[in-house]
Design a protein around this motif. Structure first.
Motif, PDB file in Angstrom:
ATOM      1  N   LYS A   2       0.850  -1.180   0.000  1.00 53.56           N
ATOM      2  CA  LYS A   2       0.000   0.000   0.000  1.00 53.56           C
ATOM      3  C   LYS A   2       0.899   1.248   0.000  1.00 53.56           C
ATOM      4  O   LYS A   2       1.921   1.280   0.677  1.00 53.56           O
ATOM      5  N   LEU A   4       1.545   4.942   1.159  1.00 48.91           N
ATOM      6  CA  LEU A   4       1.123   5.885   2.191  1.00 48.91           C
ATOM      7  C   LEU A   4       1.687   7.253   1.852  1.00 48.91           C
ATOM      8  O   LEU A   4       2.839   7.368   1.443  1.00 48.91           O
ATOM      9  N   ARG A   5       0.863   8.290   2.034  1.00 48.85           N
ATOM     10  CA  ARG A   5       1.253   9.616   1.569  1.00 48.85           C
ATOM     11  C   ARG A   5       1.245  10.717   2.633  1.00 48.85           C
ATOM     12  O   ARG A   5       1.360  11.889   2.315  1.00 48.85           O
ATOM     13  N   SER A   6       1.123  10.326   3.914  1.00 51.78           N
ATOM     14  CA  SER A   6       1.187  11.321   4.986  1.00 51.78           C
ATOM     15  C   SER A   6       1.615  10.640   6.283  1.00 51.78           C
ATOM     16  O   SER A   6       1.472   9.423   6.433  1.00 51.78           O
ATOM     17  N   GLU A   8       0.144  10.942   9.066  1.00 42.89           N
ATOM     18  CA  GLU A   8      -1.076  10.453   9.702  1.00 42.89           C
ATOM     19  C   GLU A   8      -1.444   9.064   9.181  1.00 42.89           C
ATOM     20  O   GLU A   8      -1.791   8.172   9.958  1.00 42.89           O
ATOM     21  N   GLU A   9      -1.355   8.873   7.871  1.00 42.28           N
ATOM     22  CA  GLU A   9      -1.632   7.566   7.280  1.00 42.28           C
ATOM     23  C   GLU A   9      -0.641   6.524   7.792  1.00 42.28           C
ATOM     24  O   GLU A   9      -1.018   5.384   8.071  1.00 42.28           O
ATOM     25  N   ILE A  10       0.619   6.910   7.903  1.00 46.95           N
ATOM     26  CA  ILE A  10       1.658   5.994   8.360  1.00 46.95           C
ATOM     27  C   ILE A  10       1.380   5.561   9.797  1.00 46.95           C
ATOM     28  O   ILE A  10       1.395   4.369  10.116  1.00 46.95           O
ATOM     29  N   ASP A  11       1.121   6.522  10.673  1.00 47.63           N
ATOM     30  CA  ASP A  11       0.858   6.212  12.074  1.00 47.63           C
ATOM     31  C   ASP A  11      -0.374   5.321  12.225  1.00 47.63           C
ATOM     32  O   ASP A  11      -0.360   4.364  13.003  1.00 47.63           O
ATOM     33  N   LYS A  12      -1.416   5.627  11.483  1.00 48.86           N
ATOM     34  CA  LYS A  12      -2.640   4.823  11.547  1.00 48.86           C
ATOM     35  C   LYS A  12      -2.367   3.401  11.054  1.00 48.86           C
ATOM     36  O   LYS A  12      -2.852   2.424  11.638  1.00 48.86           O
ATOM     37  N   PHE A  13      -1.597   3.268   9.989  1.00 46.19           N
ATOM     38  CA  PHE A  13      -1.267   1.959   9.422  1.00 46.19           C
ATOM     39  C   PHE A  13      -0.501   1.112  10.445  1.00 46.19           C
ATOM     40  O   PHE A  13      -0.805  -0.060  10.650  1.00 46.19           O
ATOM     41  N   THR A  16      -2.813   0.104  13.397  1.00 41.49           N
ATOM     42  CA  THR A  16      -3.933  -0.754  13.038  1.00 41.49           C
ATOM     43  C   THR A  16      -3.546  -2.226  12.916  1.00 41.49           C
ATOM     44  O   THR A  16      -4.382  -3.097  13.109  1.00 41.49           O
ATOM     45  N   ALA A  52       3.659  -1.528   3.495  1.00 41.77           N
ATOM     46  CA  ALA A  52       3.383  -0.222   2.899  1.00 41.77           C
ATOM     47  C   ALA A  52       4.671   0.366   2.351  1.00 41.77           C
ATOM     48  O   ALA A  52       5.767   0.079   2.836  1.00 41.77           O
TER      49      ALA A  52
END
Length: 108
Positions: A2, A4-6, A8-13, A16, A52
């Motif tokens: 996947k 990831l472009r921010s 925030e997306e990285i931390d959430k990934f 999760t 990712a």
């Protein structure tokens, strides 16, 4: 993998998934682009690891967030904590050995 472009997306990934691998590269990096298919091929044997890809050109703050000084970088997180880091010149056989030990301890 996947994309990831921010941050925030990285931390959430990372938060999760129990097992997370981040492949961090830079556009125009021949080592990065040569290593990626090898890593993807290896990870086919580890289905429980969520993967990712992050381009430092798109997310420049990723370098500061993870203390990255050279690319490519492979980071493995277990339950949100960094367990493995490989950077620049990655010896695939050694990387696989380390990854396999961690994976067996987590998955059984």
């Amino acid at each position: 993998m996947k994309d990831l472009r921010s941050l925030e997306e990285i931390d959430k990934f990372i938060d999760t998934h129990e097992l997370t691998l981040l492949y961090i590269s830079r556009e125009g990096c021949s080592v990065c682009h040569g290593l990626l298919p090898q890593v993807e091929s290896l990870l086919a044997d580890y289905p429980r690891i969520e993967t990712a890809h992050i381009e430092t050109n798109e997310v420049p703050d990723v370098a500061g967030r993870f203390n990255i000084f050279a690319v490519p970088v492979i980071l493995l997180f277990v339950q949100g904590k960094e367990y493995l880091r490989e950077a620049r010149i990655v010896h695939m056989d050694l990387f696989e050995e380390k990854l396999n030990k961690i994976y067996k301890n987590m998955v059984g």
